[in-house]
Scaffold this active site. Structure first.
Site, PDB file in Angstrom:
ATOM      1  N   LYS A   1       0.917  -1.394   0.250  1.00 43.77           N
ATOM      2  CA  LYS A   1      -0.476  -0.066  -0.277  1.00 43.77           C
ATOM      3  C   LYS A   1       0.830   1.914  -0.202  1.00 43.77           C
ATOM      4  O   LYS A   1       0.610   2.437  -0.012  1.00 43.77           O
ATOM      5  CB  LYS A   1      -0.741   0.042   1.095  1.00 43.77           C
ATOM      6  CG  LYS A   1      -2.507  -0.772   1.213  1.00 43.77           C
ATOM      7  CD  LYS A   1      -3.200  -0.811   1.965  1.00 43.77           C
ATOM      8  CE  LYS A   1      -4.566  -1.706   1.442  1.00 43.77           C
ATOM      9  NZ  LYS A   1      -5.142  -1.133   3.065  1.00 43.77           N
TER      10      LYS A   1
ATOM     11  N   LYS B   1      -4.427  -9.811  -5.399  1.00 46.86           N
ATOM     12  CA  LYS B   1      -5.583  -9.815  -5.076  1.00 46.86           C
ATOM     13  C   LYS B   1      -6.191  -9.050  -4.753  1.00 46.86           C
ATOM     14  O   LYS B   1      -6.796  -7.681  -5.197  1.00 46.86           O
ATOM     15  CB  LYS B   1      -5.543  -9.478  -3.696  1.00 46.86           C
ATOM     16  CG  LYS B   1      -5.060  -8.675  -2.219  1.00 46.86           C
ATOM     17  CD  LYS B   1      -5.842  -8.435  -1.147  1.00 46.86           C
ATOM     18  CE  LYS B   1      -5.819  -7.395  -0.698  1.00 46.86           C
ATOM     19  NZ  LYS B   1      -6.061  -7.008   1.000  1.00 46.86           N
TER      20      LYS B   1
ATOM     21  N   LYS C   1     -11.037  -3.677  -2.926  1.00 40.74           N
ATOM     22  CA  LYS C   1     -12.491  -3.452  -2.941  1.00 40.74           C
ATOM     23  C   LYS C   1     -11.405  -1.585  -3.329  1.00 40.74           C
ATOM     24  O   LYS C   1     -12.251  -0.826  -3.680  1.00 40.74           O
ATOM     25  CB  LYS C   1     -13.125  -2.824  -1.922  1.00 40.74           C
ATOM     26  CG  LYS C   1     -12.721  -2.731  -0.643  1.00 40.74           C
ATOM     27  CD  LYS C   1     -13.615  -2.450   0.470  1.00 40.74           C
ATOM     28  CE  LYS C   1     -13.998  -3.627   1.498  1.00 40.74           C
ATOM     29  NZ  LYS C   1     -11.959  -3.970   2.320  1.00 40.74           N
TER      30      LYS C   1
END
Ligand code: TYM
Length: 333
Positions: A113, A195, A198
């Site tokens: 991230k 992966k 959302k």
């Protein structure tokens, strides 16, 4: 007999995905009668990446509705919003003081991230400590999550052991991960090496629980595969492998059964078959969601998370008191 405690949560950083459903929510539904379950909406976690406040409010309420629509029974489980129970943030602070920079730097989720952001917030770095606080506050025995959370569970166990040994008291229970064999790692439809998430900027990469049938089919038709055109479970064909995993985790069929069923079919037909089975599953969830998504259910939903916060707070308060006492904070009265 006392039931064992289960705790898990999902961030309201978007509408929940098929990955959240197959990796987490669906398993929660299966075990909800056997355990004392606490399911929360991890809103404190979600602001580690910038959120629009109005969208966050909406997504938090929608997440409660999606939990119920997926089959979580609000009458037998505690459903709450993380920020309603202030002990989570407080315990995170205490645990911060015995967490090493080095161990947080090794977290895969942080590495992934932080690469996507120009300015990396301290919150993103500290994310696993808050997660440890969530889990340890409730003496959780098991934490049902997808494979991507395994590392966070390991650090939670380390922090719990370290705290117990530093203060020479058994304050924290050491939790176990609860990761199912199928569905624990659903990959992006556009990049099967990543992966399904959302927060993916490309909506074709994920299936949202609220996507209509035609959108679901379209997304599966566009799923990135390879040029083999043979439905076979192989590491060389990660796109098809992911579709087989999705199909298997919904139908319960084994991989050889699926390979046999789609022998000679080609990818086009297989993709539509996976799309249809996903759409059938989500249709039932969406029907329940649409029913809840009306003003007449507003009070019902508020009552659920208000009751949940009250129940959670009672437990969290007791645990935090033990912790404050162990570290040497004096009481107010
Ligand atoms: P979040 O919102 O990213 O994911 C919620 C749950 O869904 C699972 N999951 C997946 N499983 C399979 N395939 C995927 N592509 C996929 N994407 C997500 C996750 O493993 C997770 O179980 N850090 C947590 C939220 C959290 C939490 C906690 C969980 C905060 N505190 C305490 C358990 C206990 C998370 O990443 O949420």
């Amino acid at each position: 007999m006392n039931k064992k405690t289960i705790l898990s949560g999902i961030q309201p950083s978007g509408v929940l995905t098929l990955g959240n459903y197959l990796g987490a929510l669906r398993n929660w539904v299966k075990i909800q009668h056997e355990y004392d379950c606490k399911f929360f909406i991890a809103d404190l976690h979600s602001i580690t990446v910038r959120q629009d406040p109005n969208v966050l409010r909406e997504n938090t309420k929608k997440a409660v509705m999606q939990y119920i629509a997926c089959g979580i029974d609000p009458h037998i489980n505690t459903i709450f919003v993380q920020s309603h129970v202030h002990e989570h943030a407080e315990l995170a602070w205490i645990l911060n003081c015995s967490t090493y920079m080095g161990e947080l730097s090794r977290m895969t989720q942080f590495k992934d991230k932080s690469q996507k952001q120009e300015n990396v917030g301290v919150g993103l770095f500290d994310y696993p400590v808050l997660m440890a606080a969530d889990i340890l506050l409730y003496d959780s025995d098991y934490v049902p999550v997808g494979e991507d959370q395994r590392q966070h569970l390991e650090i939670t166990r380390d922090l719990a052991r370290r705290f117990n040994s530093t203060y020479k008291q058994n304050i924290f229970k050491i939790p176990e991960p609860f990761i199912s064999e199928t569905g624990a790692r659903i990959m992006s439809l556009q990049d099967p090496t990543k992966k399904m998430s959302k927060s993916d900027p490309n909506p074709n990469g994920y299936i949202s629980l609220l996507d209509p049938r035609d959108v679901i089919i379209k997304k599966f038709k566009k799923a990135v595969t390879d040029s083999e055109n043979i439905v076979r479970y192989s590491d060389e064909q990660p796109g098809i492998q992911n579709l087989i995993n999705i199909y298997s985790s919904i139908t319960g069929e084994t991989i050889p059964e699926i390979e046999k069923e789609f022998e000679g079919f080609g990818y086009g037909k297989f993709k539509v078959a996976v799309g249809e089975i996903v759409a059938d599953t989500l249709e039932r969830i969406q029907a329940k969601y649409n029913e809840l998504n009306s003003p007449e259910y507003d009070t019902f939903l508020k009552e659920i998370y208000a009751k949940g916060a009250k129940e959670a707070h009672e437990i969290a308060r007791g645990k935090l008191e033990q912790v404050y006492n162990a570290v040497g904070f004096i009481g107010r009265d």
